[in-house]
Design a protein around this motif. Structure first.
Motif, PDB file in Angstrom:
ATOM      1  N   ILE A 219       0.838  -1.203   0.000  1.00  0.00           N
ATOM      2  CA  ILE A 219       0.000   0.000   0.000  1.00  0.00           C
ATOM      3  C   ILE A 219       0.874   1.254   0.000  1.00  0.00           C
ATOM      4  CG2 ILE A 219      -1.632   1.345   1.367  1.00  0.00           C
ATOM      5  CD1 ILE A 219      -2.876  -1.284   2.270  1.00  0.00           C
ATOM      6  N   VAL A 220       1.915   1.237   0.819  1.00  0.00           N
ATOM      7  CA  VAL A 220       2.839   2.378   0.847  1.00  0.00           C
ATOM      8  C   VAL A 220       3.498   2.545  -0.521  1.00  0.00           C
ATOM      9  CG1 VAL A 220       4.957   3.273   1.875  1.00  0.00           C
ATOM     10  CG2 VAL A 220       3.237   2.194   3.326  1.00  0.00           C
ATOM     11  N   SER A 221       3.879   1.423  -1.133  1.00  0.00           N
ATOM     12  CA  SER A 221       4.501   1.498  -2.460  1.00  0.00           C
ATOM     13  C   SER A 221       3.551   2.104  -3.484  1.00  0.00           C
ATOM     14  CB  SER A 221       4.933   0.099  -2.912  1.00  0.00           C
ATOM     15  OG  SER A 221       5.897  -0.443  -2.042  1.00  0.00           O
ATOM     16  N   LEU A 222       2.295   1.703  -3.431  1.00  0.00           N
ATOM     17  CA  LEU A 222       1.310   2.249  -4.364  1.00  0.00           C
ATOM     18  C   LEU A 222       1.145   3.752  -4.164  1.00  0.00           C
ATOM     19  CD1 LEU A 222      -1.473  -0.495  -4.277  1.00  0.00           C
ATOM     20  CD2 LEU A 222       0.171  -0.053  -6.098  1.00  0.00           C
ATOM     21  N   TRP A 225       4.230   5.310  -5.717  1.00  0.00           N
ATOM     22  CA  TRP A 225       4.383   5.114  -7.158  1.00  0.00           C
ATOM     23  C   TRP A 225       3.318   5.832  -7.970  1.00  0.00           C
ATOM     24  CZ3 TRP A 225       7.149   1.798 -10.721  1.00  0.00           C
ATOM     25  CH2 TRP A 225       8.291   1.210 -10.166  1.00  0.00           C
ATOM     26  N   LEU A 226       2.074   5.733  -7.523  1.00  0.00           N
ATOM     27  CA  LEU A 226       0.958   6.203  -8.349  1.00  0.00           C
ATOM     28  C   LEU A 226       1.043   7.671  -8.736  1.00  0.00           C
ATOM     29  CD1 LEU A 226      -2.152   4.286  -6.945  1.00  0.00           C
ATOM     30  CD2 LEU A 226      -1.084   4.065  -9.197  1.00  0.00           C
ATOM     31  N   PRO A 227       1.415   8.593  -7.826  1.00  0.00           N
ATOM     32  CA  PRO A 227       1.464  10.014  -8.243  1.00  0.00           C
ATOM     33  C   PRO A 227       2.361  10.236  -9.451  1.00  0.00           C
ATOM     34  CG  PRO A 227       1.583   9.856  -5.862  1.00  0.00           C
ATOM     35  CD  PRO A 227       1.693   8.454  -6.388  1.00  0.00           C
ATOM     36  N   ILE A 230       0.651   8.729 -12.615  1.00  0.00           N
ATOM     37  CA  ILE A 230      -0.451   9.593 -13.053  1.00  0.00           C
ATOM     38  C   ILE A 230       0.089  10.857 -13.712  1.00  0.00           C
ATOM     39  CG2 ILE A 230      -2.407  10.974 -12.249  1.00  0.00           C
ATOM     40  CD1 ILE A 230      -2.810   8.865 -10.051  1.00  0.00           C
ATOM     41  N   PHE A 231       1.141  11.411 -13.133  1.00  0.00           N
ATOM     42  CA  PHE A 231       1.766  12.613 -13.704  1.00  0.00           C
ATOM     43  C   PHE A 231       2.280  12.335 -15.113  1.00  0.00           C
ATOM     44  CE2 PHE A 231       5.876  14.729 -14.436  1.00  0.00           C
ATOM     45  CZ  PHE A 231       5.452  16.052 -14.539  1.00  0.00           C
ATOM     46  N   ARG A 232       2.985  11.213 -15.288  1.00  0.00           N
ATOM     47  CA  ARG A 232       3.510  10.889 -16.611  1.00  0.00           C
ATOM     48  C   ARG A 232       2.384  10.658 -17.615  1.00  0.00           C
ATOM     49  NH1 ARG A 232       8.967  10.150 -17.151  1.00  0.00           N
ATOM     50  NH2 ARG A 232       8.373  10.549 -19.303  1.00  0.00           N
ATOM     51  N   PHE A 233       1.263  10.115 -17.147  1.00  0.00           N
ATOM     52  CA  PHE A 233       0.121   9.901 -18.039  1.00  0.00           C
ATOM     53  C   PHE A 233      -0.437  11.246 -18.511  1.00  0.00           C
ATOM     54  CE2 PHE A 233      -4.511   9.679 -18.536  1.00  0.00           C
ATOM     55  CZ  PHE A 233      -4.598   8.776 -19.587  1.00  0.00           C
ATOM     56  N   PHE A 234      -0.577  12.200 -17.599  1.00  0.00           N
ATOM     57  CA  PHE A 234      -1.098  13.511 -17.989  1.00  0.00           C
ATOM     58  C   PHE A 234      -0.131  14.247 -18.897  1.00  0.00           C
ATOM     59  CE2 PHE A 234      -4.001  13.052 -14.314  1.00  0.00           C
ATOM     60  CZ  PHE A 234      -5.184  13.438 -14.934  1.00  0.00           C
ATOM     61  N   ILE A 235       1.164  14.100 -18.655  1.00  0.00           N
ATOM     62  CA  ILE A 235       2.151  14.715 -19.547  1.00  0.00           C
ATOM     63  C   ILE A 235       2.068  14.068 -20.930  1.00  0.00           C
ATOM     64  CG2 ILE A 235       4.619  15.020 -19.967  1.00  0.00           C
ATOM     65  CD1 ILE A 235       3.460  16.827 -17.787  1.00  0.00           C
ATOM     66  N   LEU A 255       9.399  12.267  -8.317  1.00  0.00           N
ATOM     67  CA  LEU A 255      10.473  11.281  -8.371  1.00  0.00           C
ATOM     68  C   LEU A 255      11.071  11.045  -6.985  1.00  0.00           C
ATOM     69  CD1 LEU A 255      12.398  12.006 -11.690  1.00  0.00           C
ATOM     70  CD2 LEU A 255      11.360   9.840 -10.996  1.00  0.00           C
ATOM     71  N   LEU A 256      11.110  12.088  -6.165  1.00  0.00           N
ATOM     72  CA  LEU A 256      11.548  11.901  -4.782  1.00  0.00           C
ATOM     73  C   LEU A 256      10.650  10.896  -4.064  1.00  0.00           C
ATOM     74  CD1 LEU A 256      12.465  15.512  -3.585  1.00  0.00           C
ATOM     75  CD2 LEU A 256      14.010  13.547  -3.660  1.00  0.00           C
ATOM     76  N   LEU A 257       9.338  11.036  -4.270  1.00  0.00           N
ATOM     77  CA  LEU A 257       8.402  10.078  -3.686  1.00  0.00           C
ATOM     78  C   LEU A 257       8.588   8.697  -4.307  1.00  0.00           C
ATOM     79  CD1 LEU A 257       5.094  12.174  -3.538  1.00  0.00           C
ATOM     80  CD2 LEU A 257       6.802  11.849  -1.742  1.00  0.00           C
ATOM     81  N   PHE A 258       8.774   8.674  -5.615  1.00  0.00           N
ATOM     82  CA  PHE A 258       8.938   7.426  -6.363  1.00  0.00           C
ATOM     83  C   PHE A 258      10.113   6.620  -5.805  1.00  0.00           C
ATOM     84  CE2 PHE A 258      10.623   5.029  -9.961  1.00  0.00           C
ATOM     85  CZ  PHE A 258       9.492   4.468 -10.520  1.00  0.00           C
ATOM     86  N   TYR A 259      11.269   7.270  -5.637  1.00  0.00           N
ATOM     87  CA  TYR A 259      12.454   6.587  -5.131  1.00  0.00           C
ATOM     88  C   TYR A 259      12.372   6.330  -3.629  1.00  0.00           C
ATOM     89  CZ  TYR A 259      14.622   7.587  -9.648  1.00  0.00           C
ATOM     90  OH  TYR A 259      14.907   7.631 -10.989  1.00  0.00           O
ATOM     91  N   ALA A 260      11.538   7.097  -2.914  1.00  0.00           N
ATOM     92  CA  ALA A 260      11.394   6.898  -1.474  1.00  0.00           C
ATOM     93  C   ALA A 260      10.807   5.536  -1.154  1.00  0.00           C
ATOM     94  CB  ALA A 260      10.526   7.996  -0.866  1.00  0.00           C
ATOM     95  N   ASN A 261      10.122   4.918  -2.114  1.00  0.00           N
ATOM     96  CA  ASN A 261       9.570   3.585  -1.901  1.00  0.00           C
ATOM     97  C   ASN A 261      10.654   2.604  -1.479  1.00  0.00           C
ATOM     98  OD1 ASN A 261       7.683   1.267  -2.302  1.00  0.00           O
ATOM     99  ND2 ASN A 261       9.074   0.846  -3.994  1.00  0.00           N
TER     100      ASN A 261
END
Length: 299
Positions: A219-222, A225-227, A230-235, A255-261
């Motif tokens: 759940i924490v990983s999701l 990862w998800l933000p 979702i950002f890349r999808f909108f871009i 990306l900070l959040l992404f790698y924080a996983n």
């Protein structure tokens, strides 16, 4: 959109560099410490933990990507690396590495969810799984993630940024893994809620607690990862009104959040797994005793 050669102010560059460098060092430290604990403690090297150990190894490499990010992605925008405005800052090897290790980490989480689902619905068969099956599975995780990363990188090198196919492939694979994770743990939750209360609690409390721990980790990983996905999808779809600098700031933050996983997983192990916590305390206690040097005349 503004010219992509627009640079950030030096103070902002220093902030981003400090954040990514701190995250990289912290991720490397906690995951290397986790590997040491897995090696030193026999109680942690169980079949149920093999996939978790593999995830920890993948997270070590993901942590190293943060350091590469400083120079390959952030560097050009901070005038540290000279790159033309129409040239992508990532090298061919970096393109592959940026995808391989995160995809390996995500694939590992997806396989862990499948393993937990198998342990929930077929507990007796799961206990009889041979060790070599886990080793083959771990090898397949790395190979499959490498193949996917290679395909995405080759497509990018063939078509460049004019065709968004590489990003479509990457997002599709990530969404497939997330779907597997959600279906697996949803099935596990329904199984636990709907099944009758087991008569022998001692036989199932351990696997169930591990499943809950890995569910929390997932759940924490999701959430981390998800933000970014979702950002890349909108871009990708062009559904945004960001300037170039705003878009890069949002990308860096996500990306900070992404790698924080890869940083938070060992923290969850420490909180939720008693054996991991005991091994950690024992390791530091041992280090403390070793640092207390007894003079030779008192020996």
């Amino acid at each position: 959109m503004e010219n992509q050669s627009t640079m950030f102010f030096s103070s902002e560059c220093n902030t981003w560099f400090a954040l990514f460098l701190t995250e990289s060092v912290a991720t490397e430290t906690v995951n290397l410490l986790s590997i040491i604990l897995f090696i030193k403690s026999n109680n942690l090297r169980t079949r149920a933990m093999y996939l978790v150990i593999n995830l920890t190894v993948a997270d070590i490499f993901v942590g190293g990507i943060s350091s590469i990010f400083l120079f390959e992605i952030l560097g050009p925008h901070c005038q540290i690396v000279n790159v033309g405005s129409n040239t992508a800052p990532e090298g061919n090897t970096t393109l592959f590495v940026f995808r391989w290790f995160p995809l390996t980490s995500l694939t590992s989480i997806a396989v862990i969810s499948l393993d937990r689902m198998h342990a929930t619905f077929r507990p007796f068969r799961h206990r009889n799984i041979k060790k070599w099956v886990y080793w083959v599975t771990i090898g397949a995780i790395w190979v499959f993630a490498a193949v996917m990363s290679t395909v995405i990188t080759l497509v990018y090198l063939r078509f460049g940024m004019q065709v968004p196919l590489p990003l479509y492939l990457w997002l599709s694979y990530c969404c497939l893994c997330l779907l597997v994770i959600c279906v697996s743990y949803t099935s596990i939750a329904v199984r636990y809620w709907c099944a009758a209360r087991p008569q022998h609690h001692g036989a199932t409390s351990g696997p169930r607690k591990l499943t809950v721990t890995l569910l929390i980790m997932t759940i924490v990983s999701l959430l981390l990862w998800l933000p970014y996905l979702i950002f890349r999808f909108f871009i990708l779809t062009g559904r945004h009104s960001f300037s170039f600098q705003q878009m890069m700031r949002v990308r860096f933050f996500l990306l900070l959040l992404f790698y924080a996983n890869s940083f938070v997983n060992p923290i969850i192990y420490t909180i939720r797994i008693p054996e991991f916590r005991k091994a950690l305390i024992a390791l530091f206690s041992c280090q403390k005793r070793q640092n207390t040097v007894i003079p030779s005349r008192f020996r």
